[in-house]
Design an enzyme around this catalytic site. Structure first.
Site, mmCIF file in Angstrom:
data_model
loop_
_atom_site.group_PDB
_atom_site.id
_atom_site.type_symbol
_atom_site.label_atom_id
_atom_site.label_comp_id
_atom_site.label_asym_id
_atom_site.label_seq_id
_atom_site.Cartn_x
_atom_site.Cartn_y
_atom_site.Cartn_z
ATOM 1 N N VAL A 1 10.129 6.748 9.233
ATOM 2 C CA VAL A 1 11.092 6.009 8.407
ATOM 3 C C VAL A 1 11.023 4.515 8.724
ATOM 4 O O VAL A 1 12.037 3.867 8.948
ATOM 5 C CB VAL A 1 12.530 6.561 8.579
ATOM 6 C CG1 VAL A 1 12.697 7.854 7.840
ATOM 7 C CG2 VAL A 1 12.905 6.727 10.051
ATOM 8 N N THR B 1 3.494 8.459 8.466
ATOM 9 C CA THR B 1 3.072 7.879 9.747
ATOM 10 C C THR B 1 1.566 7.637 9.709
ATOM 11 O O THR B 1 0.899 7.935 8.721
ATOM 12 C CB THR B 1 3.382 8.834 10.916
ATOM 13 O OG1 THR B 1 2.444 9.938 10.892
ATOM 14 C CG2 THR B 1 4.794 9.375 10.845
ATOM 15 N N GLU C 1 -1.828 -2.361 8.375
ATOM 16 C CA GLU C 1 -1.319 -1.374 9.315
ATOM 17 C C GLU C 1 -0.661 -2.124 10.478
ATOM 18 O O GLU C 1 -0.919 -3.322 10.687
ATOM 19 C CB GLU C 1 -2.465 -0.500 9.850
ATOM 20 C CG GLU C 1 -3.187 0.312 8.793
ATOM 21 C CD GLU C 1 -2.391 1.500 8.286
ATOM 22 O OE1 GLU C 1 -1.353 1.825 8.918
ATOM 23 O OE2 GLU C 1 -2.768 2.068 7.255
ATOM 24 N N ASP D 1 -10.357 1.529 7.687
ATOM 25 C CA ASP D 1 -9.408 2.024 6.686
ATOM 26 C C ASP D 1 -10.084 2.195 5.327
ATOM 27 O O ASP D 1 -9.898 3.209 4.645
ATOM 28 C CB ASP D 1 -8.233 1.049 6.570
ATOM 29 C CG ASP D 1 -7.109 1.606 5.724
ATOM 30 O OD1 ASP D 1 -6.575 2.679 6.076
ATOM 31 O OD2 ASP D 1 -6.768 0.991 4.697
ATOM 32 N N LYS E 1 -11.061 5.643 3.044
ATOM 33 C CA LYS E 1 -10.689 5.813 1.640
ATOM 34 C C LYS E 1 -11.892 6.231 0.790
ATOM 35 O O LYS E 1 -11.790 7.139 -0.041
ATOM 36 C CB LYS E 1 -10.087 4.513 1.101
ATOM 37 C CG LYS E 1 -8.721 4.181 1.695
ATOM 38 C CD LYS E 1 -8.184 2.850 1.172
ATOM 39 C CE LYS E 1 -6.793 2.566 1.738
ATOM 40 N NZ LYS E 1 -6.238 1.277 1.245
ATOM 41 N N GLY F 1 1.676 -2.344 0.101
ATOM 42 C CA GLY F 1 3.097 -2.683 0.023
ATOM 43 C C GLY F 1 3.968 -1.454 0.121
ATOM 44 O O GLY F 1 3.600 -0.373 -0.354
#
Length: 814
Positions: A472, A554, A666, A677, A681, A796
């Site tokens: 969160v 996370t 990150e 990263d 992807k 974002g």
């Protein structure tokens, strides 16, 4: 004449007894009233407990006796404040009898069915006396009549059968001469022809009222209880359960047999025989409409009238090739059960005759197994049949309705609804009349099953979705905010009730099975329990809620390692964490297979393009038969932001800091800038295109220096960026001299992939890519020259949260 029956809760306290008296007085203004009462709530169980303790030579039965006595005298003291010697003396006398009986059980160390009937009779005999005397003390025209003088039975103690002819004669004779306005009768109790005290079985007070109503042929029998009629299912387990306005006798019997505690099953038969409607009413809310049970044909759009269940079921299976084509096996089997006085609740037999499966009460299971194995010992030794198989801790869930036979697909809807929620069906039974479709399931799944089926058959097609969120931070908070903001919209337009029931981060976690109040979740989180990844999973499994979704917000490898466990429990997984899908190909395939096997969706759209529909677009191309030959993409919103903002007037260190501050990178920016990263992807896209590839197979050409790559911490990394500013200025200058833009590009072509910084010339689709935007170009057999392009914000908190939210909605709509 009105016949009313009041249950244990209705007479369970002075306050409720006063309500009963008020109801009786209102009825008595119009016509004479016969009122059948149960024992004070819980007293029958307390009497049986005291008897059991006495039988075991446990002297604490005396404490139980004193507690029972105190309950009754407390009620008398409040109802009749002025001491009445006659009442006190009579009640004292009854309790002297009860104490002598318990002392006798203690001395002889035995509690026979005959003695049990005497013991349990005290509850109704005392409660009816207290109520009658209370009314008389208030000047009400009332008289108590002991039902034992009216209802005559055989000597089958604890559940005696009535002598209808003699009983009806007694009832008619008594009431033909009765002059009082109100007659109080104790329910449940009777006497045998030989004069012994008997009882009509647990719930027998309903039966008493029905016997009296049928003998007197009254216009209606009223059963007053603590709920407003019979409900579509158990309201204690399903909050959305609704009272049913009208039921047929057959539907009421089916519901009562299958666990609806409002009505004792045998009650319906005497009323049905003489066509007397039964009205279920609520003592606490007499203004509520309740349920009317009659032979009236009720036209309704709903084919299913109610969903009921019986817990504590054991399932036994007799099977073997030696049964096929041999008559008599079933006869022998059920004769054994009959000899042991074991009631069979459900039976199903395969058409191959290879097996017979039946359900009984859990408490009888071991006796049944031993008796059957002994009786079939010879056949078992010759391997004609197998030893009886026994499964415990099961329940029966049943759909009930007179009109189910006129609607196709009811059983299909039932079984598919249970299956989608990973509720395994152990056995099925359905009669040719199709008034009852029963399924045996694990008892731990009952609440989920009832809620799921009720949602499917009774609610306005609103599907409840239960969400567990781990993580969160920025994205997690935005996701919670979006779910709260769109809650009403989803209910109204998509018929989805999305509830967050669990929230955790690396430090704390908390749950609410009824849905967390999102207006103050942060304050609740402040006092939450210590977090534990395994503990969060265990709680999600324990709650066992329908349509459950685990959302991973996370970047934790430990959390990603739990996906398989969630999927195996039929809990869908939504992840923006890329680790699972970009790990080993074997793990990636395993998760896809588990998702299919356990009917638990595994969605990770945000792994590639945040809120952009990249994976979904690729999957649609592949599913429609197109073949993707090449992918070219700018997949890092953070890197695009960095190179769009970097110039010869701003150093690289500050530009990266800005990107991190605005939430585009990150927490560790090295993951973005190293190209790992982006490599993950393009790896995921390649795998979605059915290419067996691992992260090590991707050519990653880094634009960072050796010093940057070997940094020992985030702070050290930023220090090296300052030290190597000249290197980054050189990259910028080269691009500017060639009239190009720097873009970090991922490419997939013919099964191979690479990532790296490229100078993009003017006129290329990537050239004018601004801010944090991503762009993906799919070249396929259908789009060979002009690619299919997906473009938009690729980083974002808001857009990533919206991508997660979209996956949740997609699962909800499934």
């Amino acid at each position: 004449m009105n016949v009313l029956k009041f249950g244990g809760t209705s007479v369970g306290s002075p306050k409720n007894i006063n309500k009963v008296i008020s109801i009786l007085e209102n009825y008595a203004e119009k016509d004479n009233v016969t009122c059948v009462v149960s024992a004070v709530g819980g007293i029958t169980d307390k009497l049986l407990k005291a008897g059991a303790l006495a039988q075991k030579k446990d002297a604490s039965y005396k404490k139980s006796f004193k507690a029972i006595k105190k309950i009754h005298f407390d009620i008398v003291e409040e109802l009749i404040p002025k001491k009445n010697k006659k009442i006190v003396s009579q009640i004292e006398s009854k309790f002297e009898e009860l104490r002598d009986l318990l002392d006798g059980i203690f001395l002889i160390n035995e509690l026979s069915p005959k003695t049990s009937d005497k013991l349990t009779s005290f509850g109704e005999l005392i409660s009816s006396y207290i109520i009658a005397e209370t009314m008389e003390s208030r000047g009400i025209d009332v008289k108590r009549k002991n039902s034992q003088e009216l209802i005559i039975t055989n000597d089958d103690f604890t559940k005696a059968e009535i002598d209808t002819k003699l009983t009806n004669k007694n009832i008619k004779s008594y009431f033909s001469d009765a002059k009082q306005s109100i007659t109080i009768l104790p329910g449940f109790v009777a006497k045998s022809v030989s004069g012994e005290q008997t009882t009509l079985g647990r719930g027998g007070s309903d039966f008493t009222a029905a016997i009296v109503a049928a003998a007197l042929k009254v216009e209606r029998l009223e059963i007053w209880t603590d709920v407003s009629g019979m409900f579509t299912t158990n309201p204690k387990l399903v909050k959305q359960a609704l009272p049913i306005k009208k039921l047929s006798y057959q539907e009421a019997m089916e519901l009562s047999h299958f666990g609806a505690k409002v009505l004792y099953p045998p009650t319906v038969q005497p009323a049905l025989d003489v066509n007397i409607p039964i009205h279920i009413k609520n003592t606490l809310h007499p203004e509520h409409e309740g349920t009317i049970i009659s032979n009236e044909v009720v036209s309704t759009k709903k084919s299913v009238k109610g969903i009921s269940n019986i817990n504590n079921i054991a399932l036994l299976t007799l099977e073997g090739s030696g049964m096929v084509g041999i008559p008599g096996f079933s006869k022998r089997l059920f004769e054994i059960l009959a000899q042991e006085k074991i009631n069979v609740i459900l039976i199903t037999q395969a058409s191959s005759e290879h097996s017979i499966c039946f359900g009984i009460d859990d408490k009888d299971a071991d006796i049944a197994k031993q008796a059957i194995d002994t009786a079939f010992e010879n056949e078992i030794s010759l391997h004609k049949i197998e030893p009886i198989q026994l499964e415990k801790e099961l329940s029966i869930v049943a759909l009930i309705g007179d009109h189910m036979k006129n609607h196709q697909g009811i059983s299909g809807k039932m079984f598919s609804t249970l299956g989608k929620n990973n509720i395994n069906i152990r056995a099925i039974a359905q009669g040719a009349s199709e008034k009852n479709i029963s399924a045996v399931i694990a008892q731990k799944d009952v609440k989920k099953a009832l809620n799921t089926l009720h949602e499917r058959f009774f609610e306005v097609k609103t599907k409840q979705v239960n969400v567990f969120i781990t993580g969160v931070g920025n994205v997690g908070e935005k996701l919670i905010e979006q779910i709260q903001q769109q809650h009403s919209f989803l209910q109204k337009n998509l018929k989805l009730n999305v509830r967050i029931v669990g929230i955790s981060n690396s430090r704390k976690m908390f749950f609410n099975s009824d849905g967390i109040n999102l207006n103050n979740w942060t304050s609740q989180f402040h006092y939450a329990d210590k977090s534990n990844i395994k503990g969060f999973f265990d709680k999600a499994v324990e709650l066992n809620l329908r349509n459950s979704i685990f959302v991973d917000v996370t970047a934790s490898e430990a959390v990603a390692a739990m996906y398989a466990d969630y999927l195996k429990q039929n809990i869908a997984v939504v992840a923006c964490n890329k680790i699972a899908c970009s790990g080993t190909f074997e793990n990636y395939k395993k998760l896809q297979e588990l998702s299919l096997k356990y009917n638990a969706p595994f969605l990770y759209e945000t792994n590639v393009g945040a809120g952009l529909p990249v994976i979904n677009t690729l999957n649609n191309l592949v599913a429609s038969g197109d073949k993707v030959t090449s992918i070219q993409a700018v997949l890092s919103g953070s890197l695009n932001f960095i190179f769009n903002n970097y110039s010869d007037r701003k150093n690289f260190h500050d530009t990266v800091k800005q990107a991190q501050y605005e939430g585009y990178t990150e927490p560790d920016p090295r993951i973005d800038l190293s190209g790992v990263d982006v490599a993950r992807k393009i790896l995921i896209l390649a795998r979605e295109n059915k290419t067996n590839i691992d992260l090590e197979d991707i050519d990653n050409v880094s634009f960072l220096t050796e010093k940057n790559l070997n940094s020992t911490s985030i702070d050290h990394f930023y220090d090296t960026l300052i030290e190597d500013e000249a290197h980054f200025q050189k990259l910028y200058a080269s691009a500017k001299a060639n009239n190009c833009q720097l873009k970090y590009v991922a490419e997939y072509n013919n099964g191979k992939a690479k990532v790296g910084l490229r100078e993009i010339p003017e006129g290329h689709p990537f050239y004018n890519l601004k801010g944090k935007d991503n762009i993906i170009m799919f070249y396929t057999e259908r789009y060979p020259d002009l690619p299919l392009i997906v473009r938009g914000a690729g980083a974002g908190a808001d857009v990533t949260a919206s991508g997660l939210f979209a996956d949740i909605i997609r699962i909800g709509n499934n």
